[in-house]
Every structure is written in structure tokens, then in C-alpha cells.
Design a protein around this motif. Structure first.
Motif, PDB file in Angstrom:
ATOM      1  N   PRO A 172       9.344  -7.238   4.448  1.00 21.02           N
ATOM      2  CA  PRO A 172       8.001  -7.726   4.757  1.00 21.02           C
ATOM      3  C   PRO A 172       8.022  -8.594   6.026  1.00 21.02           C
ATOM      4  O   PRO A 172       8.929  -9.410   6.224  1.00 21.02           O
ATOM      5  CB  PRO A 172       7.624  -8.563   3.532  1.00 21.02           C
ATOM      6  CG  PRO A 172       8.443  -7.974   2.415  1.00 21.02           C
ATOM      7  CD  PRO A 172       9.745  -7.573   3.067  1.00 21.02           C
TER       8      PRO A 172
ATOM      9  N   ARG B  96       3.290  -0.089   7.741  1.00 17.28           N
ATOM     10  CA  ARG B  96       2.399  -0.608   6.698  1.00 17.28           C
ATOM     11  C   ARG B  96       2.809  -0.022   5.356  1.00 17.28           C
ATOM     12  O   ARG B  96       3.081   1.174   5.243  1.00 17.28           O
ATOM     13  CB  ARG B  96       0.954  -0.215   6.983  1.00 17.28           C
ATOM     14  CG  ARG B  96       0.378  -0.862   8.204  1.00 17.28           C
ATOM     15  CD  ARG B  96      -0.172  -2.200   7.857  1.00 17.28           C
ATOM     16  NE  ARG B  96      -0.560  -2.889   9.082  1.00 17.28           N
ATOM     17  CZ  ARG B  96      -0.749  -4.185   9.144  1.00 17.28           C
ATOM     18  NH1 ARG B  96      -0.587  -4.919   8.066  1.00 17.28           N
ATOM     19  NH2 ARG B  96      -1.074  -4.753  10.258  1.00 17.28           N
ATOM     20  N   HIS B  97       2.840  -0.890   4.334  1.00 15.41           N
ATOM     21  CA  HIS B  97       3.096  -0.430   2.969  1.00 15.41           C
ATOM     22  C   HIS B  97       1.940   0.466   2.557  1.00 15.41           C
ATOM     23  O   HIS B  97       0.769   0.126   2.771  1.00 15.41           O
ATOM     24  CB  HIS B  97       3.209  -1.649   2.056  1.00 15.41           C
ATOM     25  CG  HIS B  97       3.662  -1.327   0.673  1.00 15.41           C
ATOM     26  ND1 HIS B  97       2.847  -0.688  -0.236  1.00 15.41           N
ATOM     27  CD2 HIS B  97       4.829  -1.563   0.050  1.00 15.41           C
ATOM     28  CE1 HIS B  97       3.500  -0.545  -1.372  1.00 15.41           C
ATOM     29  NE2 HIS B  97       4.718  -1.060  -1.220  1.00 15.41           N
ATOM     30  N   SER B  98       2.239   1.621   1.964  1.00 16.25           N
ATOM     31  CA  SER B  98       1.205   2.612   1.653  1.00 16.25           C
ATOM     32  C   SER B  98       0.212   2.166   0.590  1.00 16.25           C
ATOM     33  O   SER B  98      -0.917   2.651   0.555  1.00 16.25           O
ATOM     34  CB  SER B  98       1.850   3.924   1.215  1.00 16.25           C
ATOM     35  OG  SER B  98       2.579   3.739   0.019  1.00 16.25           O
ATOM     36  N   GLU B  99       0.608   1.263  -0.267  1.00 16.37           N
ATOM     37  CA  GLU B  99      -0.289   0.820  -1.341  1.00 16.37           C
ATOM     38  C   GLU B  99      -0.998  -0.484  -1.001  1.00 16.37           C
ATOM     39  O   GLU B  99      -2.185  -0.635  -1.284  1.00 16.37           O
ATOM     40  CB  GLU B  99       0.504   0.645  -2.648  1.00 16.37           C
ATOM     41  CG  GLU B  99       1.130   1.924  -3.171  1.00 16.37           C
ATOM     42  CD  GLU B  99       0.114   2.976  -3.568  1.00 16.37           C
ATOM     43  OE1 GLU B  99      -0.941   2.608  -4.125  1.00 16.37           O
ATOM     44  OE2 GLU B  99       0.370   4.157  -3.302  1.00 16.37           O
ATOM     45  N   THR B 100      -0.288  -1.421  -0.398  1.00 20.87           N
ATOM     46  CA  THR B 100      -0.840  -2.754  -0.171  1.00 20.87           C
ATOM     47  C   THR B 100      -1.252  -3.003   1.277  1.00 20.87           C
ATOM     48  O   THR B 100      -1.932  -3.983   1.559  1.00 20.87           O
ATOM     49  CB  THR B 100       0.186  -3.827  -0.552  1.00 20.87           C
ATOM     50  OG1 THR B 100       1.299  -3.746   0.353  1.00 20.87           O
ATOM     51  CG2 THR B 100       0.656  -3.657  -1.984  1.00 20.87           C
ATOM     52  N   GLU B 101      -0.823  -2.128   2.188  1.00 19.22           N
ATOM     53  CA  GLU B 101      -1.039  -2.276   3.625  1.00 19.22           C
ATOM     54  C   GLU B 101      -0.341  -3.505   4.205  1.00 19.22           C
ATOM     55  O   GLU B 101      -0.611  -3.920   5.323  1.00 19.22           O
ATOM     56  CB  GLU B 101      -2.519  -2.258   3.987  1.00 19.22           C
ATOM     57  CG  GLU B 101      -3.168  -0.923   3.681  1.00 19.22           C
ATOM     58  CD  GLU B 101      -4.544  -0.770   4.258  1.00 19.22           C
ATOM     59  OE1 GLU B 101      -4.918  -1.531   5.178  1.00 19.22           O
ATOM     60  OE2 GLU B 101      -5.266   0.121   3.779  1.00 19.22           O
ATOM     61  N   GLU B 102       0.594  -4.080   3.457  1.00 19.79           N
ATOM     62  CA  GLU B 102       1.369  -5.217   3.954  1.00 19.79           C
ATOM     63  C   GLU B 102       2.208  -4.773   5.156  1.00 19.79           C
ATOM     64  O   GLU B 102       2.799  -3.702   5.150  1.00 19.79           O
ATOM     65  CB  GLU B 102       2.292  -5.740   2.854  1.00 19.79           C
ATOM     66  CG  GLU B 102       3.151  -6.909   3.284  1.00 19.79           C
ATOM     67  CD  GLU B 102       4.100  -7.372   2.186  1.00 19.79           C
ATOM     68  OE1 GLU B 102       4.703  -8.430   2.373  1.00 19.79           O
ATOM     69  OE2 GLU B 102       4.228  -6.682   1.153  1.00 19.79           O
TER      70      GLU B 102
END
Length: 74
Positions: free
Chosen positions: A52, A27-33
Motif C-alpha cells: 500500500p 490500484r487495488h481492484s476492490e478498494t481502489e487503494e
């Protein structure tokens, strides 16, 4: 690494022919993508990459999957 050696480890083939092994989903740390973590095996130097999940799993305009899952015997 030869193509045959890479095939023993690979989970996916890129539409341009390269062989890759999916490590997991992060998971991306800022967007949770959701991001796919994967290893390039062949034909160039091995290395870890992230992309992604939506892009990793997308189908190109001509209907070809960007990364095609390989049949993995259980």
C-alpha cells in the motif's frame, strides 16, 4: 547483482539497507487503494513486490522513512 549494479537501477533504499526500484502505482481492484509496485534489486534475489502506498511512504516511529528516495541524476 552487485550493490553498485543495483545502485544504477535503484530509486529507493529500504531502512534496513536493501535497494529497490519503483515500477509504478497500481490500484487495488476492490478498494481502489493506491499500491506501489516495486522491484527488490539487492542484496537478495530480484523480485516484484506490492505494498500500500501509505505504508511504502510512511515514516517509522524514530523518524526514519521506510523507503528513502535516492538522488537520481537527470
Amino acid at each position: 547483482m552487485t550493490e553498485q549494479e543495483a545502485l544504477a537501477l535503484a530509486t529507493h533504499r529500504h531502512y534496513k539497507g536493501g535497494l529497490y526500484r519503483v515500477i509504478g502505482v497500481a490500484r487495488h481492484s476492490e478498494t481502489e487503494e493506491a499500491m506501489i509496485v516495486y522491484e527488490h534489486l539487492w542484496p537478495h534475489e530480484r523480485g516484484l513486490w506490492v505494498r500500500p502506498a501509505a505504508m511504502f511512504n510512511e515514516t517509522l516511529a524514530d523518524g526514519t522513512p521506510r523507503f528513502k528516495p535516492l538522488d537520481i541524476p537527470l
